[in-house]
Design an enzyme around this catalytic site. Structure first.
Site, PDB file in Angstrom:
ATOM      1  CG  HIS A 288      -1.875   1.053   1.386  1.00  0.00           C
ATOM      2  ND1 HIS A 288      -3.141   0.993   0.857  1.00  0.00           N
ATOM      3  CD2 HIS A 288      -1.798   2.254   2.025  1.00  0.00           C
ATOM      4  CE1 HIS A 288      -3.811   2.096   1.148  1.00  0.00           C
ATOM      5  NE2 HIS A 288      -3.011   2.884   1.854  1.00  0.00           N
TER       6      HIS A 288
ATOM      7  CG  MET B 159       0.178  11.492   1.703  1.00  0.00           C
ATOM      8  SD  MET B 159       0.543  11.652   3.449  1.00  0.00           S
ATOM      9  CE  MET B 159      -0.120  10.119   4.084  1.00  0.00           C
TER      10      MET B 159
ATOM     11  CG  ASP C  81      -5.251   3.442   5.212  1.00  0.00           C
ATOM     12  OD1 ASP C  81      -4.437   3.380   6.140  1.00  0.00           O
ATOM     13  OD2 ASP C  81      -5.000   3.965   4.110  1.00  0.00           O
TER      14      ASP C  81
HETATM   15  C1  DX5 Z   1      -3.003   7.755   6.441  1.00  0.00           C
HETATM   16  C2  DX5 Z   1      -2.578   6.635   5.516  1.00  0.00           C
HETATM   17  C3  DX5 Z   1      -2.428   5.310   6.175  1.00  0.00           C
HETATM   18  C4  DX5 Z   1      -1.431   5.294   7.278  1.00  0.00           C
HETATM   19  C5  DX5 Z   1      -1.675   4.103   8.130  1.00  0.00           C
HETATM   20  O1  DX5 Z   1      -3.110   8.910   5.694  1.00  0.00           O
HETATM   21  O2  DX5 Z   1      -3.528   6.468   4.480  1.00  0.00           O
HETATM   22  O3  DX5 Z   1      -2.153   4.287   5.226  1.00  0.00           O
HETATM   23  O4  DX5 Z   1      -0.131   5.274   6.813  1.00  0.00           O
HETATM   24  O5  DX5 Z   1      -0.736   4.150   9.153  1.00  0.00           O
HETATM   25  P1  DX5 Z   1      -1.002   3.521  10.587  1.00  0.00           P
HETATM   26  O6  DX5 Z   1      -1.260   2.050  10.359  1.00  0.00           O
HETATM   27  O7  DX5 Z   1       0.251   3.784  11.312  1.00  0.00           O
HETATM   28  O8  DX5 Z   1      -2.195   4.208  11.167  1.00  0.00           O
HETATM   29 ZN    ZN Z   2      -3.466   4.655   2.973  1.00  0.00          ZN
END
Ligand code: DX5
Ligand code: ZN
Length: 218
Positions: A33, A37, A175
């Site tokens: 995944h 950003m 997520d």
């Molecule tokens: C947040 C992301 C996630 C994030 C998840 O914007 O889309 O994929 O990296 O990270 P954890 O598992 O640490 O919450």
């Molecule tokens: Zn994500």
């Protein structure tokens, strides 16, 4: 239901992304995944398509791009070219969601819609017939390591009901803040793919144990 684990590269060691991809593949991950950003839709800046393309030949796992960007129509094809089998776009960034999804499907990639914690399940009802995946955010996007928002579970259940009623084979992914403690409720609500960043890459005993713990928690 088989539950898949999708480690988020956001939590990987950025100085060794290729090695980190290999290590999660060996650890039993089901897909990779990539949190993309743009510093505008979310206040953080991450992986360009060249970074993803450089890692693509190193593992056989499917790659998915989670686009947290204000211009998904321009960027989606670049991530398909970089080797992502699936591209996920936020409903909040797409005034012409139907057209945007269509454009991704036309490239041959799988397409999916992401909805933020405040975005209702109904926002995907008119595109359910054309998507391969729904990603329900269980944190507000932008950063790893945030706290899981349990109130989103009723929406996960609502999306699961929509998917089942559609009769189509659509993944329901969650997520944000996913750990062995939070995963069981998300899966009970209907999720079948778990994105996990900190829980996989931050585990003191390594990603293989982390993935085992996640799988056996649900
Ligand atoms: C947040 C992301 C996630 C994030 C998840 O914007 O889309 O994929 O990296 O990270 P954890 O598992 O640490 O919450
Ligand atoms: Zn994500």
């Amino acid at each position: 239901m088989v539950v898949e684990i999708a480690p988020s590269m956001l939590a990987a060691d950025c100085s060794r992304l290729g090695d980190e991809c290999r290590s999660i593949a060996e650890a039993g991950a089901h897909r990779v995944h990539w949190d993309v950003m743009d510093g505008v839709f979310v206040p953080n800046l991450t992986f360009g398509p060249d970074v993803v393309a450089a890692c693509r030949p190193l593992v056989d796992l499917p790659f998915e791009a989670h686009l947290m960007v204000v211009k998904p129509d321009e960027l989606a094809p670049l991530y398909v070219e970089a080797g992502c089998e699936t591209v996920l776009i936020h409903a909040e960034t797409c005034p012409h969601l139907h057209r945007s999804l269509d454009a991704i499907s036309e490239t041959g990639a799988r397409c999916g819609v992401v909805i933020n914690p405040h975005t209702p399940a109904s926002s995907i009802s008119e595109v359910i017939g054309m998507i391969d995946e729904v990603l329900v955010m269980t944190v507000n996007p932008g950063f790893g390591g945030q706290r899981y928002i349990a109130s989103v579970e009723s929406k996960i259940a609502a999306v699961r009901a929509m998917i089942d009623a559609s009769g189509r084979d659509i993944d329901l992914e969650v997520d944000g803040g996913i750990t062995a403690a939070t995963a069981p409720a998300a899966v009970a609500a209907g999720a079948n793919v778990l994105v996990a960043g900190s829980a996989v890459f931050g585990h003191s005993e390594g990603p293989a144990i982390a993935i085992k713990e996640l799988v056996s928690s649900v």
